[in-house]
Design a protein around this motif. Structure first.
Motif, PDB file in Angstrom:
ATOM      1  N   LEU A 164     -11.101   2.453   5.247  1.00 27.52           N
ATOM      2  CA  LEU A 164     -12.100   3.213   4.504  1.00 27.52           C
ATOM      3  C   LEU A 164     -13.272   2.305   4.187  1.00 27.52           C
ATOM      4  O   LEU A 164     -13.117   1.279   3.531  1.00 27.52           O
ATOM      5  CB  LEU A 164     -11.513   3.761   3.202  1.00 27.52           C
ATOM      6  N   ASP A 165     -14.438   2.680   4.671  1.00 26.33           N
ATOM      7  CA  ASP A 165     -15.662   1.965   4.339  1.00 26.33           C
ATOM      8  C   ASP A 165     -16.255   2.654   3.113  1.00 26.33           C
ATOM      9  O   ASP A 165     -16.758   3.770   3.199  1.00 26.33           O
ATOM     10  CB  ASP A 165     -16.636   2.029   5.517  1.00 26.33           C
ATOM     11  N   LYS A 166     -16.159   2.007   1.970  1.00 28.82           N
ATOM     12  CA  LYS A 166     -16.622   2.615   0.725  1.00 28.82           C
ATOM     13  C   LYS A 166     -18.145   2.679   0.613  1.00 28.82           C
ATOM     14  O   LYS A 166     -18.663   3.397  -0.229  1.00 28.82           O
ATOM     15  CB  LYS A 166     -16.056   1.857  -0.486  1.00 28.82           C
ATOM     16  N   LYS A 203      -8.526  -8.176   3.192  1.00 28.82           N
ATOM     17  CA  LYS A 203      -8.968  -9.538   2.852  1.00 28.82           C
ATOM     18  C   LYS A 203     -10.132  -9.956   3.742  1.00 28.82           C
ATOM     19  O   LYS A 203     -11.103 -10.536   3.266  1.00 28.82           O
ATOM     20  CB  LYS A 203      -7.816 -10.525   2.977  1.00 28.82           C
ATOM     21  N   GLU A 204     -10.060  -9.647   5.031  1.00 26.68           N
ATOM     22  CA  GLU A 204     -11.164  -9.961   5.937  1.00 26.68           C
ATOM     23  C   GLU A 204     -12.441  -9.253   5.491  1.00 26.68           C
ATOM     24  O   GLU A 204     -13.529  -9.835   5.528  1.00 26.68           O
ATOM     25  CB  GLU A 204     -10.824  -9.546   7.372  1.00 26.68           C
ATOM     26  N   GLY A 205     -12.338  -8.017   5.068  1.00 28.57           N
ATOM     27  CA  GLY A 205     -13.487  -7.244   4.633  1.00 28.57           C
ATOM     28  C   GLY A 205     -14.091  -7.741   3.329  1.00 28.57           C
ATOM     29  O   GLY A 205     -15.276  -7.521   3.064  1.00 28.57           O
ATOM     30  N   SER A 212     -16.006  -4.387  -4.887  1.00 28.35           N
ATOM     31  CA  SER A 212     -15.023  -3.443  -4.339  1.00 28.35           C
ATOM     32  C   SER A 212     -15.606  -2.053  -4.120  1.00 28.35           C
ATOM     33  O   SER A 212     -15.126  -1.300  -3.286  1.00 28.35           O
ATOM     34  CB  SER A 212     -13.798  -3.346  -5.245  1.00 28.35           C
ATOM     35  N   SER A 213     -16.683  -1.720  -4.834  1.00 29.41           N
ATOM     36  CA  SER A 213     -17.259  -0.385  -4.702  1.00 29.41           C
ATOM     37  C   SER A 213     -17.959  -0.169  -3.358  1.00 29.41           C
ATOM     38  O   SER A 213     -18.214   0.971  -2.979  1.00 29.41           O
ATOM     39  CB  SER A 213     -18.243  -0.106  -5.835  1.00 29.41           C
ATOM     40  N   VAL A 214     -18.259  -1.242  -2.637  1.00 27.33           N
ATOM     41  CA  VAL A 214     -18.908  -1.132  -1.331  1.00 27.33           C
ATOM     42  C   VAL A 214     -18.095  -1.810  -0.230  1.00 27.33           C
ATOM     43  O   VAL A 214     -18.595  -2.072   0.853  1.00 27.33           O
ATOM     44  CB  VAL A 214     -20.340  -1.708  -1.364  1.00 27.33           C
ATOM     45  N   ALA A 215     -16.848  -2.087  -0.515  1.00 26.99           N
ATOM     46  CA  ALA A 215     -15.994  -2.818   0.423  1.00 26.99           C
ATOM     47  C   ALA A 215     -15.391  -1.905   1.488  1.00 26.99           C
ATOM     48  O   ALA A 215     -15.312  -0.694   1.316  1.00 26.99           O
ATOM     49  CB  ALA A 215     -14.859  -3.493  -0.342  1.00 26.99           C
ATOM     50  N   THR A 216     -14.956  -2.532   2.558  1.00 21.44           N
ATOM     51  CA  THR A 216     -14.108  -1.849   3.520  1.00 21.44           C
ATOM     52  C   THR A 216     -12.681  -2.238   3.180  1.00 21.44           C
ATOM     53  O   THR A 216     -12.353  -3.425   3.137  1.00 21.44           O
ATOM     54  CB  THR A 216     -14.445  -2.249   4.973  1.00 21.44           C
ATOM     55  N   VAL A 217     -11.858  -1.251   2.888  1.00 21.67           N
ATOM     56  CA  VAL A 217     -10.475  -1.508   2.493  1.00 21.67           C
ATOM     57  C   VAL A 217      -9.531  -0.752   3.411  1.00 21.67           C
ATOM     58  O   VAL A 217      -9.924   0.205   4.086  1.00 21.67           O
ATOM     59  CB  VAL A 217     -10.213  -1.115   1.023  1.00 21.67           C
ATOM     60  N   TYR A 218      -8.303  -1.188   3.416  1.00 17.18           N
ATOM     61  CA  TYR A 218      -7.280  -0.582   4.270  1.00 17.18           C
ATOM     62  C   TYR A 218      -6.084  -0.215   3.408  1.00 17.18           C
ATOM     63  O   TYR A 218      -5.681  -0.975   2.515  1.00 17.18           O
ATOM     64  CB  TYR A 218      -6.861  -1.566   5.367  1.00 17.18           C
ATOM     65  N   TYR A 219      -5.546   0.961   3.676  1.00 16.01           N
ATOM     66  CA  TYR A 219      -4.427   1.485   2.919  1.00 16.01           C
ATOM     67  C   TYR A 219      -3.257   1.747   3.861  1.00 16.01           C
ATOM     68  O   TYR A 219      -3.449   2.311   4.940  1.00 16.01           O
ATOM     69  CB  TYR A 219      -4.797   2.808   2.242  1.00 16.01           C
ATOM     70  N   ALA A 220      -2.065   1.377   3.438  1.00 22.70           N
ATOM     71  CA  ALA A 220      -0.856   1.643   4.217  1.00 22.70           C
ATOM     72  C   ALA A 220      -0.109   2.810   3.576  1.00 22.70           C
ATOM     73  O   ALA A 220      -0.015   2.902   2.348  1.00 22.70           O
ATOM     74  CB  ALA A 220       0.035   0.407   4.252  1.00 22.70           C
ATOM     75  N   TYR A 221       0.413   3.685   4.437  1.00 29.61           N
ATOM     76  CA  TYR A 221       1.144   4.874   3.988  1.00 29.61           C
ATOM     77  C   TYR A 221       2.483   4.969   4.696  1.00 29.61           C
ATOM     78  O   TYR A 221       2.602   4.604   5.868  1.00 29.61           O
ATOM     79  CB  TYR A 221       0.340   6.146   4.291  1.00 29.61           C
TER      80      TYR A 221
END
Length: 73
Positions: free
Chosen positions: A11-13, A39-41, A48-57
């Motif tokens: 997700l690119d915030k 972490k790379e992002g 964090s409000s403009v970060a690219t984050v990854y979520y595991a499901y």
């Protein structure tokens, strides 16, 4: 996700794009990949409000980890 697979979503915030990053056989693989990619992002985002984050499901769609920005906030 494919039956029985653990999913990682990016997700690119900044621009609110999201995508399927990958599917994994175990929860550990999925969480490790999501944490690594988040972490790379972090290197490219000032907050964090403009970060690219990854979520595991898990296979049922429940969040199981990955967004390490939450841990450092």
């Amino acid at each position: 996700s494919s039956k029985g697979k653990y999913t990682v979503i990016g997700l690119d915030k900044y621009d609110y794009e999201d995508w399927l990053h990958g599917e994994y056989d175990t929860a550990e693989e999925a969480v490790l990949e999501a944490r690594k990619k988040t972490k790379e992002g972090m290197e490219d985002a000032s907050d964090s409000s403009v970060a690219t984050v990854y979520y595991a499901y898990d296979p049922d769609g429940n969040y199981i980890g990955g967004d390490i920005w939450k841990e450092v906030s």
